[in-house]
Design a protein around this motif. Structure first.
Motif, PDB file in Angstrom:
ATOM      1  N   UNK A 120       0.826  -1.212   0.000  1.00 38.62           N
ATOM      2  CA  UNK A 120       0.000   0.000   0.000  1.00 38.62           C
ATOM      3  C   UNK A 120       0.862   1.265   0.000  1.00 38.62           C
ATOM      4  N   UNK A 121       1.916   1.276   0.808  1.00 36.30           N
ATOM      5  CA  UNK A 121       2.692   2.494   0.993  1.00 36.30           C
ATOM      6  C   UNK A 121       3.724   2.752  -0.100  1.00 36.30           C
ATOM      7  N   UNK A 148      -6.766   2.501  -9.047  1.00 32.63           N
ATOM      8  CA  UNK A 148      -6.159   1.346  -8.383  1.00 32.63           C
ATOM      9  C   UNK A 148      -7.229   0.333  -7.994  1.00 32.63           C
ATOM     10  N   UNK A 149      -8.351   0.807  -7.467  1.00 37.03           N
ATOM     11  CA  UNK A 149      -9.448  -0.093  -7.078  1.00 37.03           C
ATOM     12  C   UNK A 149      -9.974  -0.858  -8.285  1.00 37.03           C
ATOM     13  N   UNK A 150     -10.159  -0.165  -9.400  1.00 42.12           N
ATOM     14  CA  UNK A 150     -10.713  -0.812 -10.594  1.00 42.12           C
ATOM     15  C   UNK A 150      -9.732  -1.808 -11.204  1.00 42.12           C
ATOM     16  N   UNK A 151      -8.452  -1.464 -11.235  1.00 41.13           N
ATOM     17  CA  UNK A 151      -7.477  -2.407 -11.791  1.00 41.13           C
ATOM     18  C   UNK A 151      -7.335  -3.628 -10.893  1.00 41.13           C
ATOM     19  N   UNK A 152      -7.492  -3.455  -9.587  1.00 39.99           N
ATOM     20  CA  UNK A 152      -7.472  -4.606  -8.683  1.00 39.99           C
ATOM     21  C   UNK A 152      -8.591  -5.583  -9.022  1.00 39.99           C
ATOM     22  N   UNK A 171       4.856  -0.157  -3.074  1.00 44.31           N
ATOM     23  CA  UNK A 171       4.828  -0.916  -4.328  1.00 44.31           C
ATOM     24  C   UNK A 171       3.648  -0.565  -5.220  1.00 44.31           C
ATOM     25  N   UNK A 172       2.468  -0.375  -4.626  1.00 46.48           N
ATOM     26  CA  UNK A 172       1.287  -0.067  -5.431  1.00 46.48           C
ATOM     27  C   UNK A 172       1.247   1.388  -5.870  1.00 46.48           C
ATOM     28  N   UNK A 173       1.908   2.254  -5.138  1.00 47.65           N
ATOM     29  CA  UNK A 173       1.797   3.680  -5.412  1.00 47.65           C
ATOM     30  C   UNK A 173       2.586   4.123  -6.640  1.00 47.65           C
ATOM     31  N   UNK A 174       3.855   3.714  -6.714  1.00 52.13           N
ATOM     32  CA  UNK A 174       4.708   4.268  -7.768  1.00 52.13           C
ATOM     33  C   UNK A 174       4.172   3.982  -9.172  1.00 52.13           C
ATOM     34  N   UNK A 175       3.902   2.738  -9.545  1.00 52.92           N
ATOM     35  CA  UNK A 175       3.471   2.506 -10.933  1.00 52.92           C
ATOM     36  C   UNK A 175       2.130   3.117 -11.275  1.00 52.92           C
ATOM     37  N   UNK A 176       1.164   3.098 -10.336  1.00 50.75           N
ATOM     38  CA  UNK A 176      -0.145   3.664 -10.668  1.00 50.75           C
ATOM     39  C   UNK A 176      -0.050   5.176 -10.813  1.00 50.75           C
ATOM     40  N   UNK A 235      -8.050  10.885  -8.763  1.00 46.45           N
ATOM     41  CA  UNK A 235      -8.643   9.637  -9.257  1.00 46.45           C
ATOM     42  C   UNK A 235      -7.719   8.429  -9.092  1.00 46.45           C
ATOM     43  N   UNK A 236      -6.507   8.623  -8.567  1.00 40.73           N
ATOM     44  CA  UNK A 236      -5.577   7.506  -8.429  1.00 40.73           C
ATOM     45  C   UNK A 236      -6.183   6.348  -7.623  1.00 40.73           C
ATOM     46  N   UNK A 237      -6.803   6.618  -6.456  1.00 42.68           N
ATOM     47  CA  UNK A 237      -7.383   5.493  -5.694  1.00 42.68           C
ATOM     48  C   UNK A 237      -8.460   4.754  -6.471  1.00 42.68           C
TER      49      UNK A 237
END
Length: 426
Positions: free
Chosen positions: A149-150, A175-179, A152-157, A170-172
């Motif tokens: 969360x802090x 991320x939610x939709x791609x998950x 690995x997921x942040x940088x690429x998205x 809209x980043x969150x």
């Protein structure tokens, strides 16, 4: 009736196999590689979709390379991403260039490649450093916790959203939709549990369709805003691109947009998370890297990709009868390219289960095999992983995984949902 694989514990078509520990899965694929002929597995039972006659599991490095190099025989059409062709209500959103052969694939790749201008790529490289610095600043400020969360997921998205001109608010949501799209078998992301029985898969597909439709609508909105305007982002470049009279249709843009936000997010996120776990489990490799970071990080990145293999498999479809490795495949057969197995092939890699950042050569297929479908974002992914670990190990040299990861339930992505980390605050 087709003669399927023997009824042993290597049940590649069942999700329970992909929930087994990683070392058990690796041992199972080693057994498959040692067999003289490929195995034929039954298609999974999927609501709304008609099963076929099964698929051949390609588990050897040489077979994966050969199939990748011959797209005219091992076709990506009609589908390369799922074993069963998804129903039309899903296919309309996800039928991107990854599911195409030439000339359609070549047309879109030409347009897309032109959109990735040197100016845009240079900006992206600068942005990777700035965002990695800010992410580690915030990690230090908030303290140890979930590395996925802090960090690995942040940088690429954040990088891919910025490239596309998606507002940071809209980043969150992205991320939610791609998950949901890639975690469609995981109850945490779909709300669909095993207790729901066979209808579970159908509900999962519906969730994927809704998430994909939402991403398409976001793409359409951004595209309309940028039509006829150069706003300096990738969306503007794509919707206004005209290469020798060729332009992307609205649907082609939508499906490529979805491919970018999904593939540009999940695979790099997975590699960064696996990287921390690998360096934690192999402290001598961490020490080796820190002795000469700039000289060894390139090899370390390739080895992280090889060992973790973020994308486990893709599908190909036989356009004609073809003999390979002593077996004759028939026109209409399906094969799955198991990159995770090819990357552990004993005939190619010495001590394949060992994490060795000095491994050379390292002909892994973690970005896909050679050919027209080699990952378009491979260099950006390498850059993101390199910069992130330099920032982490320079400023937090004792950061490490603190326990076991919570793994994604998937036969497609070798992902971590959560990975606790610990470090000493400087």
């Amino acid at each position: 009736m087709p003669k399927y694989a023997p009824d042993d514990d290597i049940k590649l078509s069942e999700l329970t196999f992909w929930m087994r520990p990683l070392d058990e899965r690796a041992e199972a694929f080693a057994r498959l590689r040692a067999e003289g002929t490929p195995r034929l597995y039954p298609d999974p039972q999927v609501p709304f979709a008609k099963p076929g006659d099964g698929y051949w599991a390609l588990v050897r490095h040489a077979d994966v390379l050969e199939a990748s190099r011959k797209p005219q025989i091992f076709s990506s059409e009609p589908n390369a991403t799922t074993v069963i062709d998804p129903p039309a209500f899903v296919q309309r959103y996800v039928n991107s260039m990854i599911n195409m052969d030439d000339p359609r694939h070549a047309k879109i790749r030409r347009i897309v490649s032109r959109a990735f201008s040197p100016r845009m790529l240079a900006k992206a490289e600068d942005d990777v450093q700035a965002r990695a610095t800010r992410i580690v600043d915030e990690l230090i400020a908030t303290g140890p916790g979930d590395f996925v969360e802090k960090v690995a997921a942040r940088l690429p998205v954040e990088i891919i959203c910025d490239m596309l001109g998606i507002p940071d608010t809209l980043y969150p949501r992205v991320l939610r939709l791609t998950n949901i799209v890639l975690g469609n078998a995981d109850p945490e992301y779909t709300g669909v549990t095993p207790e729901m029985g066979r209808i579970r898969t159908g509900l999962g597909m519906a969730k994927v369709a809704l998430a994909s439709r939402e991403l398409h609508r976001l793409a359409a909105k951004l595209g309309r805003e940028r039509m006829g305007r150069d706003t300096g982002d990738l969306t503007s470049a794509l919707v206004n691109a005209n290469v020798d009279g060729e332009k992307l249709t609205a649907r082609e843009f939508g499906t490529f947009f979805l491919l970018l936000v999904v593939a540009g997010n999940e695979t790099t996120r997975t590699a960064i998370a696996h990287g921390l776990k690998l360096f934690t489990d192999n402290p001598e490799q961490r020490e080796l890297l820190l002795e000469d970071f700039d000289g060894r990080i390139a090899g370390a990145v390739e080895e992280i990709i090889r060992i973790s293999t973020p994308v486990i498999t893709f599908r190909r479809n036989l356009t004609q009868d073809y003999e390979m490795n002593g077996h004759t495949y028939r026109k209409g057969d399906k094969v799955l390219l198991f990159y995770n197995s090819a990357n552990r092939d004993e005939s190619v890699f010495t001590d394949p289960d060992t994490f060795d950042i000095t491994r050379s050569p390292n002909p892994h297929v973690g970005f896909g095999g050679p050919g027209p479908h080699f990952c378009l974002g491979a260099n950006l992914a390498r850059r993101e992983i390199t910069v992130m670990f330099k920032e982490l190990f320079t400023r937090l040299p004792d950061i490490r995984a603190a326990g076991e990861p919570d793994r994604l339930v998937s036969s497609f992505i070798n992902g971590y949902k959560r990975l606790p980390c610990t470090f000493t605050v400087p």
